[in-house]
Design an enzyme around this catalytic site. Structure first.
Site, PDB file in Angstrom:
ATOM      1  N   CYS A  88     -17.938   6.287   4.580  1.00  0.00           N
ATOM      2  CA  CYS A  88     -17.807   6.109   6.023  1.00  0.00           C
ATOM      3  C   CYS A  88     -19.171   5.761   6.639  1.00  0.00           C
ATOM      4  O   CYS A  88     -19.688   4.678   6.395  1.00  0.00           O
ATOM      5  CB  CYS A  88     -17.179   7.349   6.645  1.00  0.00           C
ATOM      6  N   HIS A 205     -12.310   8.690   3.108  1.00  0.00           N
ATOM      7  CA  HIS A 205     -13.023   9.922   2.748  1.00  0.00           C
ATOM      8  C   HIS A 205     -12.424  10.603   1.515  1.00  0.00           C
ATOM      9  O   HIS A 205     -11.580  11.500   1.648  1.00  0.00           O
ATOM     10  CB  HIS A 205     -12.966  10.907   3.912  1.00  0.00           C
ATOM     11  N   GLU A 207     -13.791  12.812  -0.298  1.00  0.00           N
ATOM     12  CA  GLU A 207     -14.179  14.225  -0.303  1.00  0.00           C
ATOM     13  C   GLU A 207     -13.230  15.084   0.515  1.00  0.00           C
ATOM     14  O   GLU A 207     -13.221  16.306   0.395  1.00  0.00           O
ATOM     15  CB  GLU A 207     -15.632  14.366   0.201  1.00  0.00           C
TER      16      GLU A 207
END
Length: 233
Positions: A88, A205, A207
């Site tokens: 990002c 994302h 994560e």
């Protein structure tokens, strides 16, 4: 000896702890935070540049963070062939630093978008995607207002010819459609790598997709690929 992961923290980063949790607590990797004024990366094997709003996204996303002291060390790290993942805002910073080609524009409809999306893996030929089959679809969330990836026709052709497009926005069945391309990115691009294939930038994302409890654990496949590569390096 296990690999050491570093998560860079800029003023305004807000996904650094998400990244740390994914690496340290879910993947059980040796992980530490690196402040943006740090310059010694000698004990780091893998760098993660997280999402957020570094320096408040003033000027444009990533434009100020690109000049943080640590970034020259990141450039040297990349030139040594060591791996970097920008997520990002991290992707935006890598673009601003010239470590990846292209630029980010505001989302096509000028709205911040936060939702689950589907990504089609376009290549398994990176250390980030060895555990992912070409054409496999991952469910990974996005949260950005400036994720509309842009590059000119010549550079786009080079990305395609060099197999540098790593992820494209798709539907759940892997169809790359206009409807799936919610931010207007050229060629539905969600993630690209550099020519040497040791730098990956992606807007979604992973994560935030490492535990089924919060919607998906598909992001683990990216981190598993990296851990496996580093284990045999």
């Amino acid at each position: 000896m296990s690999a050491n992961f570093g998560v860079i923290v800029f003023p305004g980063s807000n996904c650094d702890h998400d990244a740390y949790h994914a690496l340290a607590h879910v993947m059980n990797a040796n992980t530490k935070f690196l402040w943006h004024k740090d310059t010694d990366l000698s004990d780091i094997d893998f760098l993660l540049v997280p999402g957020g709003f570094s320096y408040g996204d003033y000027l444009r996303s990533g434009a100020i963070a690109r000049f943080s002291p640590i970034m020259q060390s990141v450039v040297d790290f990349v030139e040594q062939g060591r791996p970097v993942l920008g997520i990002c805002n991290g992707f935006q910073i890598l673009l601003e630093a010239g470590l990846l080609p292209g630029a980010m524009l505001h989302n096509e409809e000028l709205r911040f978008v936060c939702k689950q999306t589907h990504l089609r893996c376009e290549t398994s030929d990176t250390l980030f995607t060895r555990n992912i089959e070409e054409g496999e679809v991952l469910q990974v969330p996005v949260a950005h207002g400036e994720g509309n990836y842009f590059t000119d026709e010549d550079q786009l052709k080079a990305l395609q010819d060099n197999d540098q497009v790593v992820f494209r926005y798709s539907d759940a069945d892997g169809n790359v459609t206009e409807e799936a391309n919610f931010n207007g990115s050229v060629d539905n691009i969600a993630g690209i790598c550099n020519k040497n294939r040791n730098v990956l930038g992606m807007m979604p994302h992973p994560e935030r997709a490492v535990e089924k409890l919060i919607g998906s654990d598909d992001g683990k496949k990216i981190f598993e690929s990296v851990l496996n590569e580093l284990a045999v390096a």
